[in-house]
Design an enzyme around this catalytic site. Structure first.
Site, PDB file in Angstrom:
ATOM      1  N   LYS A 131      -7.470  27.546  -4.838  1.00  0.00           N
ATOM      2  CA  LYS A 131      -6.221  26.615  -4.866  1.00  0.00           C
ATOM      3  C   LYS A 131      -6.385  25.337  -5.734  1.00  0.00           C
ATOM      4  O   LYS A 131      -7.578  24.820  -5.654  1.00  0.00           O
ATOM      5  CB  LYS A 131      -5.906  26.218  -3.437  1.00  0.00           C
ATOM      6  CG  LYS A 131      -6.356  25.113  -2.491  1.00  0.00           C
ATOM      7  CD  LYS A 131      -5.643  24.800  -1.241  1.00  0.00           C
ATOM      8  CE  LYS A 131      -6.085  23.339  -0.698  1.00  0.00           C
ATOM      9  NZ  LYS A 131      -7.358  23.387  -0.526  1.00  0.00           N
TER      10      LYS A 131
ATOM     11  N   GLU B 156      -4.859  20.050   3.066  1.00  0.00           N
ATOM     12  CA  GLU B 156      -5.539  21.187   3.753  1.00  0.00           C
ATOM     13  C   GLU B 156      -4.929  21.548   5.167  1.00  0.00           C
ATOM     14  O   GLU B 156      -4.462  22.620   5.606  1.00  0.00           O
ATOM     15  CB  GLU B 156      -6.648  21.168   3.608  1.00  0.00           C
ATOM     16  CG  GLU B 156      -7.347  21.138   2.303  1.00  0.00           C
ATOM     17  CD  GLU B 156      -8.959  21.225   2.160  1.00  0.00           C
ATOM     18  OE1 GLU B 156      -9.581  21.034   3.267  1.00  0.00           O
ATOM     19  OE2 GLU B 156      -9.497  21.805   1.277  1.00  0.00           O
TER      20      GLU B 156
ATOM     21  N   ARG C  18      -5.698   3.908  -7.917  1.00  0.00           N
ATOM     22  CA  ARG C  18      -7.226   3.991  -7.726  1.00  0.00           C
ATOM     23  C   ARG C  18      -7.755   2.849  -7.751  1.00  0.00           C
ATOM     24  O   ARG C  18      -8.639   2.449  -8.350  1.00  0.00           O
ATOM     25  CB  ARG C  18      -7.543   4.780  -9.007  1.00  0.00           C
ATOM     26  CG  ARG C  18      -7.421   6.258  -8.950  1.00  0.00           C
ATOM     27  CD  ARG C  18      -8.647   6.965  -8.662  1.00  0.00           C
ATOM     28  NE  ARG C  18      -8.467   8.374  -8.474  1.00  0.00           N
ATOM     29  CZ  ARG C  18      -8.599   8.763  -7.053  1.00  0.00           C
ATOM     30  NH1 ARG C  18      -9.091   7.917  -5.932  1.00  0.00           N
ATOM     31  NH2 ARG C  18      -8.343  10.064  -6.517  1.00  0.00           N
TER      32      ARG C  18
ATOM     33  N   THR D 171      -0.154   5.100   0.968  1.00  0.00           N
ATOM     34  CA  THR D 171      -0.299   6.065   2.154  1.00  0.00           C
ATOM     35  C   THR D 171      -0.219   5.417   3.730  1.00  0.00           C
ATOM     36  O   THR D 171      -0.922   4.234   3.830  1.00  0.00           O
ATOM     37  CB  THR D 171      -1.668   6.448   1.812  1.00  0.00           C
ATOM     38  OG1 THR D 171      -1.797   7.019   0.848  1.00  0.00           O
ATOM     39  CG2 THR D 171      -1.628   8.016   2.722  1.00  0.00           C
TER      40      THR D 171
ATOM     41  N   PHE E 130     -14.048  20.646  -3.964  1.00  0.00           N
ATOM     42  CA  PHE E 130     -13.100  19.772  -4.974  1.00  0.00           C
ATOM     43  C   PHE E 130     -13.685  18.701  -5.369  1.00  0.00           C
ATOM     44  O   PHE E 130     -14.521  18.092  -4.741  1.00  0.00           O
ATOM     45  CB  PHE E 130     -11.912  19.528  -4.064  1.00  0.00           C
ATOM     46  CG  PHE E 130     -10.802  18.700  -4.647  1.00  0.00           C
ATOM     47  CD1 PHE E 130      -9.691  19.582  -5.304  1.00  0.00           C
ATOM     48  CD2 PHE E 130     -10.785  17.422  -4.596  1.00  0.00           C
ATOM     49  CE1 PHE E 130      -8.742  18.820  -5.878  1.00  0.00           C
ATOM     50  CE2 PHE E 130     -10.079  16.649  -5.304  1.00  0.00           C
ATOM     51  CZ  PHE E 130      -8.919  17.256  -5.926  1.00  0.00           C
TER      52      PHE E 130
ATOM     53  N   ASP F 127      -6.621  -2.584   3.231  1.00  0.00           N
ATOM     54  CA  ASP F 127      -5.709  -3.580   2.747  1.00  0.00           C
ATOM     55  C   ASP F 127      -5.912  -4.777   3.266  1.00  0.00           C
ATOM     56  O   ASP F 127      -5.385  -5.784   3.107  1.00  0.00           O
ATOM     57  CB  ASP F 127      -4.291  -3.019   3.211  1.00  0.00           C
ATOM     58  CG  ASP F 127      -3.901  -1.606   2.770  1.00  0.00           C
ATOM     59  OD1 ASP F 127      -4.147  -1.437   1.686  1.00  0.00           O
ATOM     60  OD2 ASP F 127      -3.315  -0.840   3.793  1.00  0.00           O
TER      61      ASP F 127
ATOM     62  N   ASP G 266       0.904  -1.141   0.214  1.00  0.00           N
ATOM     63  CA  ASP G 266      -0.126   0.069   0.012  1.00  0.00           C
ATOM     64  C   ASP G 266       1.071   1.166   0.022  1.00  0.00           C
ATOM     65  O   ASP G 266       2.093   1.072   0.088  1.00  0.00           O
ATOM     66  CB  ASP G 266      -0.912  -0.089   1.118  1.00  0.00           C
ATOM     67  CG  ASP G 266      -1.820   0.998   1.305  1.00  0.00           C
ATOM     68  OD1 ASP G 266      -2.390   1.432   0.244  1.00  0.00           O
ATOM     69  OD2 ASP G 266      -1.911   1.673   2.730  1.00  0.00           O
TER      70      ASP G 266
END
Lengths: 1105, 347
Positions: free
Chosen positions: A524, A459, A727, A383, A500, A756, A381
């Site tokens: 942004k 953010e 993705r 992140t 977003f 996962d 994985d």
């Protein structure tokens, strides 16, 4: 098939659906013994041993006391049953804890505190902030006026940001008191495990106004194991409970994992079994022939002329029992024992303790450590696994000025701080956008410290950075934002959020400055989404350069922009925006279109660069493991370019020109098919090249590829050492693991989040990172470690040692069993092929249980190479991966050794104990002593490092052998009364022992020495180098890419320099490809191919420092 | 090797959030860091190991051979000449008949034999280790009078007519050797042969009961071997005790008695034998053996020869390895042999 949930109706749905009792147990008190026995007996080995044990109850054929088989058998069964029972009890305890958690539920019109297990479908459940959701709920009300609440779903899908969930429109505006009495019906599908779908509808009963059917989506649910955050309370109706929740359904039963080694041992056992059957048949026939031709002449045997009908079977069955020891009953117990010790070594390992959190590594599955040494594919994985999942604002470029380039941290850049203090308008605007152009919610703790809750880590990083540069986002009261800038309070009123989306790749906020009443648009987003919107004539070149530069450093970039709106323009637009927001058809598209009208003519303020820091040591770990011949696939739910960026920065793929990325994109079958074939073609050509080719595929294309082009994709999987899949959903991750397993690769999946879990369970080995994101993955995994870099140690040290040790231990177990069995067979040739056992029951049992198990058990401490050497030469793992230490060939070696040693022991024994000395008990003990002596020397010869424990076990065992036999010889009732004392006084006995040892070990030693010196394996060379302290230590970097080495070349330098001009070979192939463009990361190549926020050109990191 | 060694704490990182109580405690065992000696097979070690074996084994071999050669052994096969010449069936008929089976022979002593001289009988091709045979006995019954009826393991020689237990029961006792030997010197002086103490003392004391007397022995329809004096307890029936120690090999010697006088070289000894025991039906040989003993026991060249052979082979191996080492020296741990070649895809 639907289920109807009657909201808040205590009577209706009780019997229809299960309650909320979660049960992961396998057994109950009642069925434990039968079920466990049944499970154990479904193993072939156990059936075999049971059969043998039953046969031994027949005195006519048993050569020895049946207790010698029954004892160990019962012991083995008791051990496994106890282990299973304990595991199940632990599951029971953890279930109980979850089931007895107290929750607020509406019962008979008022809130009551009940245990979680008593929740029924249709109950109204009230949750407070930070409560764990006990079952799947449809949201009906929240404390927030807009009817939203925030949930953390990390336990479910691994995503750590807060998610917004909203109540269905029909429930809008219902007062919290009225909610107690709400009635209605929800029509929803049968329980399934799809955590992204919930297609249901709700109809409220009068008196609640809306009598229409109101559609529900996953947005209106909060699922089991999520946490309610930043919301005082929320209330929902239970729709799925207990094991029928989305989480419960996706849990699935984890199949017990079988290591490659176990499979090999099973295979070898099968071979031995066949050999045994052959031996039994041959000896059985020979025995019957001897009986009929010879035995009847031997009058003293008194063979009756007529035997019972089964007479022909007796001798074969005797031999079957005699030879049953060929398959060592102790092997399973010894293996279980050493395996749990391997696991303990992992648990105990100081070097795998995560110092930040104090978490040690943990081996949940104690049975598969050897597989760690045989890993061929690691699926990881991104992140939280490779990265720390901590975003930090690092650099920025404001109006063409770079900040943070000198010290690598813009927050500490004196120039920037000066600019802010002097009120430089650009810098202040930039900071303002950083601070308020977001959906972050500041939360003030009682002690006055402000913490931020953000949907996106980026953010949060920006807001945090702004705060540390004196633009402090203090609080948010409905629409009023309080900013503390250099001690003065600035208030903004948020007018609109332009959300977003992944298509827009930017977000904007429209605010009104409360002091000046000016309306400002703050934006942004990704560079390609913001920079084209600059007002005409604006010089965006510097910003493009900045974005490029930052991207090359592996930073995530955001462009910040701003525009002042005049009142009329805003009002006009606001109407359109509201209208778009209320459309039912194509709303997202309409909204985006309207937003675009406002987001134009922007004044670009600058570029902010954020670092998602890689965990410490990740690039080194990946490089080491890749050197060890392990292939890496990255499976991430993240965006393609982020994934590629991370991949580049952690040595996952090499930069151009050594590496090459091939993209597989496409939304339609045709596109995917075309891309796939192109990539395959390139792969096939590149196969022979010393090039790192990786393919990149996204979830959509992957789904098409797996569905329609499975064969091609499988080939691609085999060809490619590296892949990046972005993705992808949890189930796709699991599918990929399955695909690689199908190709017969040993896979290791590593991840940290709930998303996962399925891949971790699917893989041969699942490793969970027990870090910031809770323990979901760690709990499902076979191993949990604190940091990714510990994987190196887990595989190279623990996995490798475990493999080596088990390889020795299992083969040795067969060797010693074969040794004694061969002697029995030889003896049968001099005892009229009648199936007499040379050894008595006590000796046979003790031989397996004590004399030969103890010395070999300490081989769990054996180290062929030191940890340091292995780390420096990870390539050595190849011997484990390829199964060089346990395979039919090595096994044949041990088989031959057993045969040779049996011949030596038997021949020497019967010749030195001939004539007047050939007393049965004495001969038996001489032969047994011979075996025990030999095995002590065999273990010694095969041991690589002797700790004190090895010496104690090997030589102590020999002493214990004599002590046990002296004790048994002291019992007048035993058959071998006085035998051992007698033998030990005879010089002949000791002469025989030395002779057996010398004759047995001499050839073995000579052969081993010859191989070791003149046909040395890599392990031998490293051993020699390590122990002689040679110069080899400096050769650690002899060849960074094992794959790139030509077979006949020894000088790494000539290879690692890629030949120039090779690139052009591939150019024509790909130039006509619209999608599978070759991504080149060369210094000169600045393609604009990633349609998202940052460019992925790659320089070596330190190039601009 | 930053990825293996524990890195220093990052000063920027948050302080440890919680200290896990399950943190492993350090010990050399748990860290697999026990001090270890790691010998490798260097030429020096291996060649000197083989040389040591040579140096140790050759003298032992010579000593064993010497001891074995010192043993004087007289082997006399008598089953052939003690039976009428003819076919095997003739011999079987003879041995099963009631005819007088006395048989005489003379033995010449080749060398001086020091007392005690052991008298053995040797049987060839006799399977005392046959499964049917070894199992057919009852140690309980032999030891203790109270277990007289414990004959379940003795089939088929467990009882007479299935009712009265046989003591001692079983095939082993039933088939006891019953040839007898008596010796006299040339001038008809009888050579006394001691039959006391030919069995193991431990057997007499613990394995055979002093109050267990033979009962119903050889009373059945089939007569096997020797008869036993029913008035002597089993513990004193030394021939039985010797016979009951079953041999592991089909060729074996059992002690018959001891001659406790020296025999001079050239002495002739007359032996009068009762050739009762039937080995003719299975072509077994019977031999009379007179032997002295050395510290290694009887005459057996095997150990001496084997030691010399092994010692010699080790010497050859040591020399060969030395030669290879000198002719084709190979530096241990030479990194040039360390290349990581492997097929790029799918090993």
């Amino acid at each position: 098939m639907k289920r109807f949930v009657y909201v808040n109706d205590d009577d209706l749905s009780h019997e229809l659906y299960c309650d909320n009792r979660v049960s992961n147990r396998k057994y109950t008190l009642l069925n434990f013994i039968p079920k466990n026995l049944w499970e154990q007996f479904s193993r072939f080995m156990n059936q075999y041993f049971l059969l043998i044990a039953c046969l031994q109850l027949w005195p006519l054929i048993t050569p020895v006391n049946p207790a010698s088989t029954w004892g160990p058998l019962i012991f083995i069964f008791a051990v496994s049953a106890t282990k299973e029972g304990w595991d199940d009890y632990c599951r029971y305890v953890s279930d109980k804890k979850a089931n007895e958690k107290e929750v607020w539920v509406v019962r008979e019109g008022s809130k009551k505190l009940i245990q979680a297990q008593d929740i029924h479908v249709g109950n109204l459940v009230w949750l407070r902030e930070n409560d764990e959701v006990p079952c799947d709920l449809v949201l009906l009300g929240t404390s927030e006026s807009q009817g939203v609440c925030y949930v953390e779903t990390s336990a479910l899908d691994g995503e750590t940001d807060l998610k917004t969930r909203s109540i269905p429109p029909a429930c809008m505006g219902i007062d919290s008191d009225l909610l107690h009495k709400i009635k209605g019906v929800i029509e929803c599908p049968k329980p399934d495990k799809d955590i992204r779908r919930f297609d249901a509808n709700l109809r409220l009963f009068p008196p609640f106004i809306d009598n229409d059917v109101c559609p529900l989506t996953i947005k209106n649910t909060i699922l089991q194991s999520c946490y309610l955050r930043n919301t005082d309370w929320a209330c929902g109706v239970a729709v799925y409970t207990g094991n029928e929740t989305k989480l419960g359904m996706s849990r699935g039963v984890a199949e017990p994992k079988l290591t490659a080694m176990d499979a090999m041992i099973d295979k070898l056992t099968g071979a031995i079994f066949i050999f045994q059957i052959v031996v039994v048949i041959v000896l059985g026939i020979a025995g019957n022939v001897w009986k009929d031709t010879e035995a009847r002449k031997h009058w003293y045997l008194l063979y009756p002329d007529e035997g019972p009908w089964y007479e022909l079977l007796i001798i074969p069955l005797r031999f079957e029992l005699l030879c049953s020891i060929m398959i060592p009953i102790s092997i399973k117990v010894s293996l279980d024992l050493v395996k749990s010790l391997y696991a303990k070594f992992i648990d105990w390992d100081k070097q795998m303790v995560d110092l930040d959190t104090g978490t040690p590594a943990n081996a949940t599955n104690t049975a598969i450590s050897e597989d760690l040494g045989q890993v061929e594919y690691i699926l990881t994985d991104k992140t939280g696994t490779l990265t720390e999942n901590k975003m930090i604002f690092k650099r920025c470029c404001i109006a063409g000025t770079y900040f943070g380039n000198e010290n690598g941290d813009a927050v500490k850049d004196v120039e920037l701080l000066n600019a802010i203090n002097t009120g430089s308008p650009d810098a202040v605007k930039f900071l303002t956008v950083m601070a308020i152009c977001n959906t972050v919610i500041p939360i003030k703790s009682p002690s006055g410290i402000v913490s931020y809750k953000a949907q996106s880590q980026d953010e949060e990083a920006l807001v945090r950075a702004a705060a540390s540069m004196h633009m402090d986002f203090v609080s948010k009261n409905s629409n009023i934002l309080d900013i503390n800038f250099n001690g003065s309070l600035i208030q903004y009123e948020v007018l609109d959020y332009l959300e977003f989306t992944s298509d827009r790749k930017r977000m904007s906020v429209v605010v009104r400055d409360c002091s000046s009443s000016k309306i400002i648009l703050l934006s942004k987003g990704a560079d390609e989404a913001i920079l084209p919107c600059a007002y005409a004539g604006f010089q965006t070149k510097t910003f493009y350069e900045a974005v490029d530069q930052y991207a090359q450093m592996g930073l995530r970039t955001f462009c910040l922009a701003w525009r002042e709106l005049n009142e009329d323009e805003y009002q006009e637009w606001s109407l359109m925006f509201k209208e778009a927001n209320s459309t039912l058809v194509d709303r997202e598209w309409r909204v985006a279109e309207v937003c675009q009208r406002l987001e134009r003519d922007l004044e670009i303020l600058g570029v902010a660069a954020i670092e998602d820091r890689l965990q410490d040591g990740v690039p080194e770990a990946i490089e080491t493991l890749r050197k060890a011949g392990i292939n890496f696939w990255m499976l991430t739910g993240d965006k393609q370019n982020t994934a590629i960026q991370i991949a580049l920065s952690c040595n996952f793929v090499s930069p151009e020109p050594k590496g090459q990325l091939l993209l597989i994109n496409g939304k339609t079958e045709d596109e995917v098919c075309r891309n796939l074939e192109r990539v395959l073609l390139t792969m096939r050509i590149t196969k022979a090249e010393p090039k790192d080719v990786a393919f990149v595929i996204d979830g959509w294309a992957l789904e098409i590829a797996l569905k329609n082009y499975r064969k091609a994709f499988t080939e691609l999987a085999i060809l490619s050492r590296t892949a990046i899949c972005c993705r992808v959903t949890p189930s796709q991750k699991a599918q990929l693991v399955e695909l690689l397993k199908y190709c017969d690769y040993r896979t290791l999946a590593i991840g940290d989040g709930g998303n996962d879990v399925r891949m971790i369970q699917q893989a041969d080995i699942g490793v969970g990172i027990s870090g910031r994101e809770g323990l979901q993955a760690a709990r499902a995994a076979d191993y949990s470690i604190g940091k990714f870099r510990f994987l190196t140690r887990l595989i190279l040290v623990h996995g490798r040692y475990s493999y080596n040790r088990t390889a020795f231990l299992s083969q040795y177990s067969f060797y010693k069993s074969l040794l004694i069995c061969f002697i029995q067979i030889f003896f049968s040739f001099v005892s009229g092929v009648s199936g007499t056992s040379l050894f008595n029951s006590v000796s046979l049992m003790a031989y397996n249980v004590f004399y030969t198990s103890v010395p070999v058990l300490v081989s769990v401490l054996d180290k062929d190479l030191s940890e340091k050497t292995v780390m420096q030469h990870p390539q050595i793992l190849f011997y484990c991966q390829a199964g060089r230490l346990l395979n039919p060939t090595t096994f044949a070696g041990w088989f031959g050794r057993a045969l040779f040693h049996a011949i030596v022991v038997f021949a020497i024994t019967i010749h030195s104990y001939a004539f007047e000395k050939s007393e049965m008990e004495e001969v038996s003990m001489v032969a047994l002593s011979g075996c025990v002596w030999l095995q002590a020397f065999v273990v010694t010869l095969e041991t690589n490092s002797f700790t004190i424990l090895q010496h104690v076990a090997i030589w102590g065992n020999l002493v214990v052998f004599y002590i046990i036999n002296w004790i048994v010889s002291a019992l007048p009732r035993s058959g071998m009364y006085t035998i051992m004392y007698r033998l030990c006084r005879q010089p002949t006995y000791w002469n025989t022992m030395f002779l057996i040892v010398a004759a047995g070990m001499g050839p073995v030693l000579a052969l081993k020495y010859f191989r070791y010196t003149y046909r040395s394996s890599k392990i031998n060379i490293l051993q020699q180098a390590e122990r002689l302290g040679g110069p080899i230590m400096s050769l650690g970097s002899i060849e960074p890419q094992p794959r790139t080495l030509d077979t006949d070349s020894l000088t790494p330098l000539s290879i690692s320099q890629p030949k120039s001009g090779r690139n052009s070979v591939f150019e024509p192939l790909l130039s006509d490809s619209p999608n599978a463009m070759r991504r080149s990361f060369g210094p000169g190549a600045t393609f604009d191919f990633f349609q998202s926020q940052s460019k992925s050109s790659y320089y070596p990191r330190d190039k601009d420092n | 090797m930053s990825n293996v060694t524990t890195p220093p704490m990052n000063p920027n990182s948050s302080p440890p959030r919680k200290i896990n109580s399950h943190r492993p405690t350090y010990s050399r065992f748990t860290q697999q860091e026990l001090p270890a000696c790691k010998p490798i097979l260097t030429p020096t070690y291996v060649i000197s190991a083989f040389m040591i074996v040579t140096v140790v084994f050759v003298p032992i071999g010579l000593a064993s051979l010497f001891a074995s050669r010192h043993v004087v052994e007289i082997v006399n096969r008598y089953d052939d000449y003690c039976a009428p010449y003819g076919s095997r069936s003739d011999k079987v008929r003879f041995i099963q008949s009631d005819a007088d089976k006395t048989c005489n022979t003379t033995i010449t002593v080749p060398k001086h034999m020091k007392q005690p001289i052991y008298v053995y009988y040797q049987l060839d091709n006799f399977y005392q280790n046959h499964r049917r045979y070894v199992k057919s006995r009852s140690d309980q019954q032999l030891r203790n009078k109270n277990y007289e009826n414990d004959t379940s393991t003795c089939k088929p020689e467990d009882s007479v007519n299935g009712t009265v237990p046989i003591v001692p029961c079983g095939l082993v006792a039933w088939s006891m050797f019953n040839d007898t030997f008596s010796f006299s010197t040339n001038n008809n002086v009888k050579l006394p042969i001691t039959k006391k103490g030919i069995s193991w003392k431990s057997d007499r004391d613990h394995k055979y009961g002093k109050d267990v007397f033979p009962k119903n022995f050889q009373n059945g329809s089939l007569i096997g071997g020797a008869h036993l004096n029913e008035s002597i307890p089993l513990s004193a029936q030394e021939d039985l005790i010797v016979w009951m120690r079953t041999a592991a090999l089909p060729t074996f010697r059992k002690l018959y008695g001891k001659i406790e006088v020296d025999l001079k070289a050239g002495d002739t000894i007359n032996v009068i034998m009762q050739n009762n025991y039937n080995t003719y039906s299975f072509n077994g040989k019977k031999k009379l053996v007179l032997s002295t003993a050395s510290w290694l026991g009887g005459k057996n060249n095997f150990i001496g020869v084997a030691y010399l052979v092994i010692g010699g082979l080790c010497f050859v191996l040591a020399m060969t390895f030395t030669a290879i080492y000198l002719v084709k020296p190979r530096r241990l741990g030479d990194p040039t042999y360390l290349t990581w070649n492997r097929s790029p895809a799918g090993h």
